[in-house]
Design a protein around this motif. Structure first.
Motif, short mmCIF file in Angstrom:
data_model
loop_
_atom_site.label_atom_id
_atom_site.label_comp_id
_atom_site.label_asym_id
_atom_site.label_seq_id
_atom_site.Cartn_x
_atom_site.Cartn_y
_atom_site.Cartn_z
N UNK A 42 0.81 -1.22 0.00
CA UNK A 42 0.00 0.00 0.00
C UNK A 42 0.84 1.27 0.00
N UNK A 43 2.13 1.17 0.32
CA UNK A 43 3.01 2.34 0.33
C UNK A 43 4.25 2.02 -0.52
N UNK A 44 4.52 2.85 -1.50
CA UNK A 44 5.69 2.72 -2.38
C UNK A 44 5.84 1.30 -2.96
N UNK A 45 4.82 0.80 -3.65
CA UNK A 45 4.88 -0.57 -4.16
C UNK A 45 5.97 -0.78 -5.21
N UNK A 46 6.31 0.23 -5.96
CA UNK A 46 7.35 0.09 -6.98
C UNK A 46 8.72 -0.12 -6.32
N UNK A 47 8.97 0.58 -5.25
CA UNK A 47 10.24 0.47 -4.55
C UNK A 47 10.37 -0.84 -3.78
N UNK A 48 9.27 -1.43 -3.40
CA UNK A 48 9.31 -2.66 -2.62
C UNK A 48 9.41 -3.91 -3.48
N UNK A 49 9.23 -3.76 -4.78
CA UNK A 49 9.33 -4.91 -5.69
C UNK A 49 10.74 -5.45 -5.68
N UNK A 50 10.85 -6.77 -5.73
CA UNK A 50 12.17 -7.40 -5.85
C UNK A 50 12.72 -7.18 -7.24
N UNK A 51 11.82 -7.25 -8.24
CA UNK A 51 12.25 -7.11 -9.63
C UNK A 51 11.01 -7.03 -10.51
N UNK A 52 11.26 -6.94 -11.81
CA UNK A 52 10.19 -6.97 -12.81
C UNK A 52 10.24 -8.34 -13.48
N UNK A 53 9.08 -8.92 -13.73
CA UNK A 53 9.00 -10.23 -14.36
C UNK A 53 9.44 -10.12 -15.82
N UNK A 54 10.41 -10.95 -16.20
CA UNK A 54 10.88 -10.99 -17.58
C UNK A 54 11.33 -12.41 -17.93
N UNK A 55 10.39 -13.24 -18.34
CA UNK A 55 10.69 -14.60 -18.75
C UNK A 55 10.12 -14.81 -20.14
N UNK A 56 10.78 -15.58 -20.97
CA UNK A 56 10.26 -15.84 -22.32
C UNK A 56 8.85 -16.44 -22.27
N UNK A 57 7.94 -15.84 -23.02
CA UNK A 57 6.57 -16.33 -23.18
C UNK A 57 5.80 -16.44 -21.87
N UNK A 58 6.09 -15.57 -20.91
CA UNK A 58 5.39 -15.61 -19.62
C UNK A 58 4.25 -14.59 -19.64
N UNK A 59 3.12 -14.98 -19.13
CA UNK A 59 1.91 -14.16 -19.17
C UNK A 59 2.06 -12.81 -18.46
#
Length: 110
Positions: A42-59
């Protein structure tokens, strides 16, 4: 208004909620994960992310992910509406998550 005061509404999609409920037999407390995710994201969700999902052909490529209570939570952020949408979750106790989210391969033949 400062950044600390900006709160996001955290909404879980139906499929993600059902998937989370299915984890109960594996000693994952769905209610705890649900409450903690709402609080943490609920607070600063972008900063709390471990990473962005980037896998071949992943939904969910381009979505953010975070690890909370042995669960990988995959979410998107609607900045203009101050909303976090949880679209998927995965048990962090599987080879799938080890490989796809942490980039590790289990070489133990057990």
């Amino acid at each position: 208004m400062t950044d600390k005061e900006i709160r996001y509404e955290v909404l879980w999609g139906q499929k993600a909620r059902l998937r989370l409920a299915e984890m109960k037999p594996y000693k994952i407390d769905p209610k705890l994960v649900f409450r903690n995710s709402k609080n943490i994201l609920s607070v600063k969700p972008r900063e709390k992310a471990y990473d962005v999902v980037e896998f071949p052909d992943f939904e969910f490529n381009g979505y953010y992910w975070i690890y909370i209570n042995n669960v990988i939570i995959v979410y998107d952020i609607l900045e203009s509406e101050k909303m976090v949408l949880v679209d998927a979750c995965y048990s962090a106790l599987t080879g799938f998550t080890l490989q796809h989210f942490f980039g590790e391969h289990d070489t133990d033949p057990l």
